[in-house]
Design a protein around this motif. Structure first.
Motif, PDB file in Angstrom:
ATOM      1  N   GLU A   1      -0.352  10.742 -12.098  1.00 49.26           N
ATOM      2  CA  GLU A   1      -0.162   9.896 -13.008  1.00 49.26           C
ATOM      3  C   GLU A   1      -0.782   9.410 -13.966  1.00 49.26           C
ATOM      4  O   GLU A   1      -2.097   9.218 -13.721  1.00 49.26           O
ATOM      5  CB  GLU A   1       0.623   7.683 -12.008  1.00 49.26           C
ATOM      6  N   ILE A   2      -0.860   9.101 -14.872  1.00 48.01           N
ATOM      7  CA  ILE A   2      -1.209   7.915 -16.271  1.00 48.01           C
ATOM      8  C   ILE A   2      -0.615   6.293 -16.661  1.00 48.01           C
ATOM      9  O   ILE A   2       0.830   6.165 -16.533  1.00 48.01           O
ATOM     10  CB  ILE A   2      -1.168   8.649 -17.737  1.00 48.01           C
ATOM     11  N   GLY A   3      -1.473   5.578 -15.606  1.00 48.30           N
ATOM     12  CA  GLY A   3      -1.000   4.111 -15.389  1.00 48.30           C
ATOM     13  C   GLY A   3      -1.173   3.258 -16.813  1.00 48.30           C
ATOM     14  O   GLY A   3      -1.472   4.659 -17.582  1.00 48.30           O
ATOM     15  N   ALA A   4      -0.229   1.988 -16.756  1.00 49.12           N
ATOM     16  CA  ALA A   4      -0.384   1.551 -17.984  1.00 49.12           C
ATOM     17  C   ALA A   4      -1.646   1.534 -18.653  1.00 49.12           C
ATOM     18  O   ALA A   4      -2.158   1.182 -19.725  1.00 49.12           O
ATOM     19  CB  ALA A   4       0.443   0.378 -18.198  1.00 49.12           C
ATOM     20  N   SER A   5      -2.937   1.146 -17.647  1.00 50.92           N
ATOM     21  CA  SER A   5      -4.049   0.793 -18.178  1.00 50.92           C
ATOM     22  C   SER A   5      -5.192   2.125 -18.341  1.00 50.92           C
ATOM     23  O   SER A   5      -5.901   1.879 -19.264  1.00 50.92           O
ATOM     24  CB  SER A   5      -4.693   1.042 -16.527  1.00 50.92           C
ATOM     25  N   GLY A   6      -4.321   3.354 -18.772  1.00 51.79           N
ATOM     26  CA  GLY A   6      -4.869   4.744 -19.702  1.00 51.79           C
ATOM     27  C   GLY A   6      -5.188   5.467 -17.729  1.00 51.79           C
ATOM     28  O   GLY A   6      -5.723   6.590 -17.883  1.00 51.79           O
ATOM     29  N   LYS A   7      -5.924   4.961 -16.620  1.00 51.00           N
ATOM     30  CA  LYS A   7      -6.183   5.764 -15.776  1.00 51.00           C
ATOM     31  C   LYS A   7      -5.724   6.393 -15.158  1.00 51.00           C
ATOM     32  O   LYS A   7      -4.448   6.407 -14.758  1.00 51.00           O
ATOM     33  CB  LYS A   7      -6.659   4.120 -14.559  1.00 51.00           C
ATOM     34  N   VAL A   8      -6.395   7.667 -14.516  1.00 48.40           N
ATOM     35  CA  VAL A   8      -5.357   9.154 -14.309  1.00 48.40           C
ATOM     36  C   VAL A   8      -5.319   8.359 -12.289  1.00 48.40           C
ATOM     37  O   VAL A   8      -6.477   8.539 -11.940  1.00 48.40           O
ATOM     38  CB  VAL A   8      -5.700  10.524 -14.864  1.00 48.40           C
ATOM     39  N   TYR A   9      -4.239   8.807 -11.814  1.00 52.08           N
ATOM     40  CA  TYR A   9      -4.170   9.109 -10.578  1.00 52.08           C
ATOM     41  C   TYR A   9      -3.288  10.221  -9.839  1.00 52.08           C
ATOM     42  O   TYR A   9      -2.361  10.729 -10.132  1.00 52.08           O
ATOM     43  CB  TYR A   9      -3.311   7.807  -9.668  1.00 52.08           C
ATOM     44  N   ASP A  10      -3.472  11.024  -9.105  1.00 49.66           N
ATOM     45  CA  ASP A  10      -3.293  11.809  -8.239  1.00 49.66           C
ATOM     46  C   ASP A  10      -2.679  11.547  -7.334  1.00 49.66           C
ATOM     47  O   ASP A  10      -2.170  10.181  -6.730  1.00 49.66           O
ATOM     48  CB  ASP A  10      -4.031  12.690  -7.780  1.00 49.66           C
ATOM     49  N   LYS A  11      -1.683  12.327  -6.085  1.00 47.60           N
ATOM     50  CA  LYS A  11      -0.949  11.531  -5.122  1.00 47.60           C
ATOM     51  C   LYS A  11      -1.281  11.123  -4.033  1.00 47.60           C
ATOM     52  O   LYS A  11      -1.202   9.941  -3.712  1.00 47.60           O
ATOM     53  CB  LYS A  11      -0.686  12.708  -4.668  1.00 47.60           C
ATOM     54  N   ASN A  12      -3.048  10.968  -3.156  1.00 44.79           N
ATOM     55  CA  ASN A  12      -3.484  10.395  -2.256  1.00 44.79           C
ATOM     56  C   ASN A  12      -3.943   8.869  -2.918  1.00 44.79           C
ATOM     57  O   ASN A  12      -4.085   8.377  -2.595  1.00 44.79           O
ATOM     58  CB  ASN A  12      -4.865  11.625  -2.233  1.00 44.79           C
ATOM     59  N   ASN A  13      -4.227   9.055  -4.981  1.00 43.43           N
ATOM     60  CA  ASN A  13      -4.625   7.665  -5.127  1.00 43.43           C
ATOM     61  C   ASN A  13      -3.432   6.624  -4.842  1.00 43.43           C
ATOM     62  O   ASN A  13      -3.670   5.565  -4.321  1.00 43.43           O
ATOM     63  CB  ASN A  13      -4.518   7.836  -6.863  1.00 43.43           C
ATOM     64  N   VAL A  14      -2.556   6.926  -4.962  1.00 37.02           N
ATOM     65  CA  VAL A  14      -1.040   5.985  -5.035  1.00 37.02           C
ATOM     66  C   VAL A  14      -0.905   6.001  -3.868  1.00 37.02           C
ATOM     67  O   VAL A  14      -0.747   4.840  -3.779  1.00 37.02           O
ATOM     68  CB  VAL A  14       0.479   7.019  -6.165  1.00 37.02           C
ATOM     69  N   LEU A  15      -0.524   7.111  -3.109  1.00 37.78           N
ATOM     70  CA  LEU A  15      -0.288   6.511  -1.439  1.00 37.78           C
ATOM     71  C   LEU A  15      -1.810   5.700  -1.083  1.00 37.78           C
ATOM     72  O   LEU A  15      -0.638   4.722   0.007  1.00 37.78           O
ATOM     73  CB  LEU A  15      -0.541   8.091  -0.550  1.00 37.78           C
ATOM     74  N   ALA A  16      -2.706   5.741  -1.416  1.00 39.89           N
ATOM     75  CA  ALA A  16      -3.762   4.859  -0.888  1.00 39.89           C
ATOM     76  C   ALA A  16      -3.536   3.712  -1.607  1.00 39.89           C
ATOM     77  O   ALA A  16      -3.339   2.650  -0.601  1.00 39.89           O
ATOM     78  CB  ALA A  16      -5.142   4.933  -1.041  1.00 39.89           C
ATOM     79  N   ARG A  17      -2.935   3.530  -2.558  1.00 41.72           N
ATOM     80  CA  ARG A  17      -3.247   2.354  -3.543  1.00 41.72           C
ATOM     81  C   ARG A  17      -1.410   1.206  -2.991  1.00 41.72           C
ATOM     82  O   ARG A  17      -1.465   0.280  -3.110  1.00 41.72           O
ATOM     83  CB  ARG A  17      -2.386   2.541  -4.872  1.00 41.72           C
ATOM     84  N   LEU A  18      -0.527   2.034  -2.997  1.00 44.41           N
ATOM     85  CA  LEU A  18       1.072   1.228  -2.318  1.00 44.41           C
ATOM     86  C   LEU A  18       0.909   0.055  -1.671  1.00 44.41           C
ATOM     87  O   LEU A  18       1.764  -0.887  -1.542  1.00 44.41           O
ATOM     88  CB  LEU A  18       2.149   2.992  -2.350  1.00 44.41           C
ATOM     89  N   PRO A  19       0.304   0.327  -0.228  1.00 44.54           N
ATOM     90  CA  PRO A  19       0.271  -0.621   1.111  1.00 44.54           C
ATOM     91  C   PRO A  19      -0.232  -1.489   0.897  1.00 44.54           C
ATOM     92  O   PRO A  19      -0.111  -2.910   1.044  1.00 44.54           O
ATOM     93  CB  PRO A  19      -0.281  -0.122   1.540  1.00 44.54           C
ATOM     94  N   LEU A  20      -1.224  -1.638  -1.119  1.00 43.23           N
ATOM     95  CA  LEU A  20      -2.007  -2.917  -1.227  1.00 43.23           C
ATOM     96  C   LEU A  20      -1.691  -3.927  -2.260  1.00 43.23           C
ATOM     97  O   LEU A  20      -1.820  -5.073  -2.242  1.00 43.23           O
ATOM     98  CB  LEU A  20      -3.191  -2.271  -1.727  1.00 43.23           C
ATOM     99  N   GLU A  21      -0.268  -2.968  -2.624  1.00 43.25           N
ATOM    100  CA  GLU A  21       0.025  -3.726  -3.800  1.00 43.25           C
ATOM    101  C   GLU A  21       1.085  -5.089  -3.184  1.00 43.25           C
ATOM    102  O   GLU A  21       1.636  -5.100  -2.165  1.00 43.25           O
ATOM    103  CB  GLU A  21       1.052  -3.175  -4.467  1.00 43.25           C
ATOM    104  N   GLN A  22       2.069  -6.403  -3.787  1.00 49.55           N
ATOM    105  CA  GLN A  22       2.555  -6.941  -3.553  1.00 49.55           C
ATOM    106  C   GLN A  22       3.345  -6.479  -3.449  1.00 49.55           C
ATOM    107  O   GLN A  22       4.015  -6.132  -5.130  1.00 49.55           O
ATOM    108  CB  GLN A  22       1.430  -8.822  -4.191  1.00 49.55           C
ATOM    109  N   ASN A  23       5.032  -7.971  -3.365  1.00 51.79           N
ATOM    110  CA  ASN A  23       6.783  -6.731  -4.151  1.00 51.79           C
ATOM    111  C   ASN A  23       6.501  -7.153  -5.185  1.00 51.79           C
ATOM    112  O   ASN A  23       6.958  -6.843  -5.527  1.00 51.79           O
ATOM    113  CB  ASN A  23       7.502  -7.285  -2.316  1.00 51.79           C
TER     114      ASN A  23
END
Length: 89
Positions: free
Chosen positions: A6-28
């Protein structure tokens, strides 16, 4: 998909592991929004592209994802979000 990135809105690049680790930390309320102008295009017999705009509380983003068909299932292999000027409440 295992090769997802993924290329995020910030311009940072994420792979599958980054996204899966980040999802539980996000607020609904950070990920809720209204989807508008949703379109799907066939790229090939095995690839589709989804384009849409996501209207959130604090920003508006144009998003694109590419999905690959494997057997009868689709897996996302690419996603990008780009902030659109004038978005948000």
């Amino acid at each position: 998909a295992n090769n997802f990135y993924e290329i995020g809105a910030s311009g940072k690049v994420y792979d599958k592991n980054n996204v899966l680790a980040r999802l539980p930390l996000e607020q609904n309320d950070e990920i809720l929004g209204e989807v508008i102008d949703f379109e799907i295009d066939n790229i090939t017999e095995y690839l589709i592209r989804a384009n849409y705009i996501l209207e959130e509380k604090t920003r508006r983003t144009r998003r694109t994802s590419i999905w690959q068909r494997q057997n009868d299932n689709y897996q996302m292999i690419f996603h990008q979000g780009t902030v659109i000027d004038g978005g948000g409440a």
